[in-house]
Design an enzyme around this catalytic site. Sequence first.
Site, PDB file in Angstrom:
ATOM      1  N   GLU A 278     -12.925   4.341   2.458  1.00 17.33           N
ATOM      2  CA  GLU A 278     -13.007   3.434   3.615  1.00 17.33           C
ATOM      3  C   GLU A 278     -14.381   2.813   3.789  1.00 17.33           C
ATOM      4  O   GLU A 278     -15.390   3.513   3.876  1.00 17.33           O
ATOM      5  CB  GLU A 278     -12.635   4.197   4.900  1.00 17.33           C
ATOM      6  CG  GLU A 278     -12.640   3.333   6.148  1.00 17.33           C
ATOM      7  CD  GLU A 278     -12.049   4.036   7.364  1.00 17.33           C
ATOM      8  OE1 GLU A 278     -12.090   3.446   8.465  1.00 17.33           O
ATOM      9  OE2 GLU A 278     -11.545   5.164   7.221  1.00 17.33           O
ATOM     10  N   LYS A 294      -5.991   3.534   8.871  1.00 14.49           N
ATOM     11  CA  LYS A 294      -5.158   4.398   9.708  1.00 14.49           C
ATOM     12  C   LYS A 294      -3.736   4.313   9.174  1.00 14.49           C
ATOM     13  O   LYS A 294      -3.170   3.219   9.043  1.00 14.49           O
ATOM     14  CB  LYS A 294      -5.188   3.962  11.182  1.00 14.49           C
ATOM     15  CG  LYS A 294      -6.342   4.549  11.968  1.00 14.49           C
ATOM     16  CD  LYS A 294      -6.256   6.043  12.059  1.00 14.49           C
ATOM     17  CE  LYS A 294      -7.503   6.654  12.662  1.00 14.49           C
ATOM     18  NZ  LYS A 294      -7.500   8.120  12.571  1.00 14.49           N
TER      19      LYS A 294
END
Length: 484
Positions: A278, A294
């Site tokens: 990420e 997410k």
Amino acid sequence: MAATTLNTLTLPYAEGMHWFKQVRDLTWPMLLESGQIEKTDAVATVDEEISLGARFDIVVAAPVARIIHRHPHTDVLVDEQRTRTEEDPFKAIQQWLLSHPVERTPEVPFAGGALGYFAYDLGRSIENIPVMAQQDVPLPEMMVGIYDWAIIVDHHARQCKLVSHLRYLDQAGLEQLHARLLSVAPECNSVPFEVVGNVEANLDQAAYAQAFTRVKDYIRAGDCYQINLAQRFAVEVRGDACQAYDHFRQLSRAPFMALMQVEDGEGLPVSVLSMSPERFLQVVDQQVETRPIKGTRPRHLDAEQDAAIAQELSGCIKDRAENLMIVDLLRNDIGKVCAVGSVKVEALFKLQRFTNVHHLVSIVRGQLANGFHALDLLRGCFPGGSITGAPKLRAMEIIEELEPHRRGIYCGSIGYIGFDGCMDTNIAIRTAVIAQDRMTFFAGGGIVADSDCAKEYQETFDKASQFFKLVAAFKTKNEWSAKN
């Protein structure tokens, strides 16, 4: 006046790990390494280049200054001299960067500046967070070096070079370093890496369920909308952590990998191994980008079942809502220092496939407002909302209450901020820390009103699966025979 000349010396093309091994005997060696991820049509429609971190490796060592923060003190170490202040740790870094500005050189992501880690607990120097969780790993909240040179590996162009603006080093020193890099690598007499104990979690299933229930209570009471609840795993180890990372990178590749072998300013050796997928924050020519993750599902060996799992994730209303919640939080965070009207959501819920999991990724972009520096952006958004919950401050308070141990580097950030004002940082998930003969790593997930406890608990093991494989690979024969 910014410098315009970048001194460049050519090196043979090789992976960043090769060059890290060439300089690891110097002070504070660090490697930022890229790794390919699978391309998917969903993401390719947003970016032709979706393998975000898959172009450059960066290797540095021998910083001219080491900036170490333990709340409330910031130590700046130059040679053998230590200066201690209680000023904002971000300002301590910014002073070094702004005193030596340079112009950006295209195709060179980093040509000197600040590089290191910003632990999750650095948030205590930004917000008033209660002190409840145990700190049994005495790590600084920030360890950042100011580096005058870097080795840049460009995997697209298949080129490698040593670069510096010579802010502290002279030309003769740069050429001497270049000659050193071209010489045969020094003999490595390090102790083989071994896992000598069993992995222990700080939350068993019953304790996790109890914390999960408390989160649900807070959500029903209106305290929060989402909480990222994590558990920590720890195992006794010994030997050279570089060997562990070298094996780890064969198990799993990610866009934002890192290896750091540093000393904490008090004599404690610390190794950081990160395989983060990420991106937290990037700044290039005042353009800002964040890519929150997410939504997670484990990969399956069967191609048809794997595709079905990915399709289910892409259409899951709960995961999409959770992702959108964090996108809104990050829009607000980066909007603090971005030009009015410039913050845009470029993509939502795009599927990315990694070695062991599928993820949903969104993209938010903006333009840094005049008068603001990349470090203002980092401070204003720290720690990342994708790994706290919403609202952020209340989520951090609840995390402090429910998680037994401080997170340390986990859910903090690793990356660089250059003399040219460019920045790229990850969210330090999939990250292990080795200190005091113990390796610790965390895994967690976002809990919302309709989350299922058993699924969320299992997700922590799915996310940590590559670490369990690493542990198994280095488990000593004596330990295995004792257990079987």
